[in-house]
Write an enzyme that holds these catalytic residues in place. Structure first.
Site, PDB file in Angstrom:
ATOM      1  N   ASP A  44       0.817  -1.214   0.000  1.00  0.00           N
ATOM      2  CA  ASP A  44       0.000   0.000   0.000  1.00  0.00           C
ATOM      3  C   ASP A  44       0.853   1.268   0.000  1.00  0.00           C
ATOM      4  OD1 ASP A  44      -2.460  -1.255  -0.082  1.00  0.00           O
ATOM      5  OD2 ASP A  44      -2.670  -1.345   2.091  1.00  0.00           O
ATOM      6  N   GLU A 115      -5.424   9.691   4.770  1.00  0.00           N
ATOM      7  CA  GLU A 115      -5.872  10.525   5.881  1.00  0.00           C
ATOM      8  C   GLU A 115      -4.947  11.712   6.103  1.00  0.00           C
ATOM      9  OE1 GLU A 115      -2.727   8.287   7.128  1.00  0.00           O
ATOM     10  OE2 GLU A 115      -4.604   7.153   7.068  1.00  0.00           O
ATOM     11  N   ALA A 152     -11.339   5.325   1.444  1.00  0.00           N
ATOM     12  CA  ALA A 152     -10.231   4.423   1.101  1.00  0.00           C
ATOM     13  C   ALA A 152      -9.258   4.267   2.254  1.00  0.00           C
ATOM     14  CB  ALA A 152      -9.498   4.934  -0.132  1.00  0.00           C
ATOM     15  N   SER A 155      -9.895   2.174   6.590  1.00  0.00           N
ATOM     16  CA  SER A 155      -9.525   0.862   7.133  1.00  0.00           C
ATOM     17  C   SER A 155      -8.050   0.800   7.527  1.00  0.00           C
ATOM     18  CB  SER A 155      -9.817  -0.233   6.099  1.00  0.00           C
ATOM     19  OG  SER A 155      -9.044  -0.007   4.937  1.00  0.00           O
ATOM     20  N   ALA A 156      -7.343   1.924   7.452  1.00  0.00           N
ATOM     21  CA  ALA A 156      -5.916   1.949   7.783  1.00  0.00           C
ATOM     22  C   ALA A 156      -5.712   2.502   9.191  1.00  0.00           C
ATOM     23  CB  ALA A 156      -5.168   2.760   6.721  1.00  0.00           C
TER      24      ALA A 156
END
Length: 255
Positions: A44, A115, A152, A155-156
């Site tokens: 990622d 983010e 997107a 979830s991190a």
């Protein structure tokens, strides 16, 4: 969509060099500027770096996972990579625009796919005021920090901080405190993607704060304004049986 011209990008210092060599043998790749699709081999982080580097070209990205989690990537399937690209489906992402002002009055602008986060620089908790669309919503939050995540990116880091996972087409942003001390039971807010969010740092001399947009960091910030950008978009390609929406749903059930 015509995707005959494929560019391959990767970290030359990757520990997965053998897999990359196999991928390189599959096809005669072109330069990024001439490509119909940019294939990113890695994790990622590698994908995010290349999105920031090449998003101005308006070319779709197809990630091949050679890392660990690879939430935004496709599984490594060397024999079927080219077919998977041709049959892939696209998800459109709108990045966040961060505008941060430091204590010296300098303005810093950056885009974030995942983010924007603000966090304490010393052992003391940060204190900040929160505005949404110019209206004060919290006069003082005492915490290690806070973040605003896109669907997107939800979830991190956001998920690890206790935030909600957002469906990709939700048109929402997730505002999540990081280790909130006061108010202790506040778990954040879900906001429309059209919202403009401002953090005003309180007591910057005693409680300095840094801000990051994905991997770009800025020090000694006194205010941060965050909003989604409608004039920029990124297309990510996913295997037709392994879409990002499917992954977001699966993640909410511990998958």
């Amino acid at each position: 969509m015509n995707m005959n011209k494929i560019a391959l990008v990767y970290n030359e210092n990757s520990k997965s060099s053998s897999s990359i060599e196999e991928i390189k043998k599959l096809y005669t790749y072109c330069d990024v500027e001439d490509a119909d699709v940019i294939m990113v081999a890695g994790g990622d982080g590698e994908l995010l770096h290349n999105i920031h580097r090449y998003m101005h070209l308006n070319i779709p990205f197809y990630g091949v996972n050679l890392g660990s989690l690879g939430f935004l990537m496709n599984p490594l399937d060397i024999k079927n990579i080219l077919q998977n690209i041709q049959e892939s489906t696209a998800s459109t992402l709108n990045p966040l625009l961060m505008q941060a002002e430091d204590v010296d009055g300098q303005i810093h602008k950056a885009l974030a796919i995942n983010e924007v986060s603000i966090f304490r620089k010393t052992n003391q908790a940060a204190k900040f005021r929160i505005e949404v669309n110019g209206v004060e919503r919290m006069s003082e939050l005492v915490a290690d920090g806070a973040l605003v995540a896109t669907p997107a990116g939800s979830s991190a880091y956001n998920l690890s901080a206790g935030g909600h996972i957002l469906p990709l087409e939700s048109n929402m942003l997730c505002l999540t405190p990081i280790c909130s001390f006061r108010p202790r039971r506040w778990h954040g807010a879900l906001l429309p993607s059209s919202a403009s969010i401002k953090f005003e740092i309180l007591n910057t001399n005693k409680r300095p704060v840094n801000a990051t947009a994905d991997f770009q960091e800025f020090s000694n910030i006194k205010s941060v304004t965050i909003k989604s950008t409608n004039d920029k978009s990124i297309k990510l390609l996913f295997n037709k049986n392994h879409t990002l929406e499917d992954r977001i749903i699966k993640e909410q059930f511990g998958g």
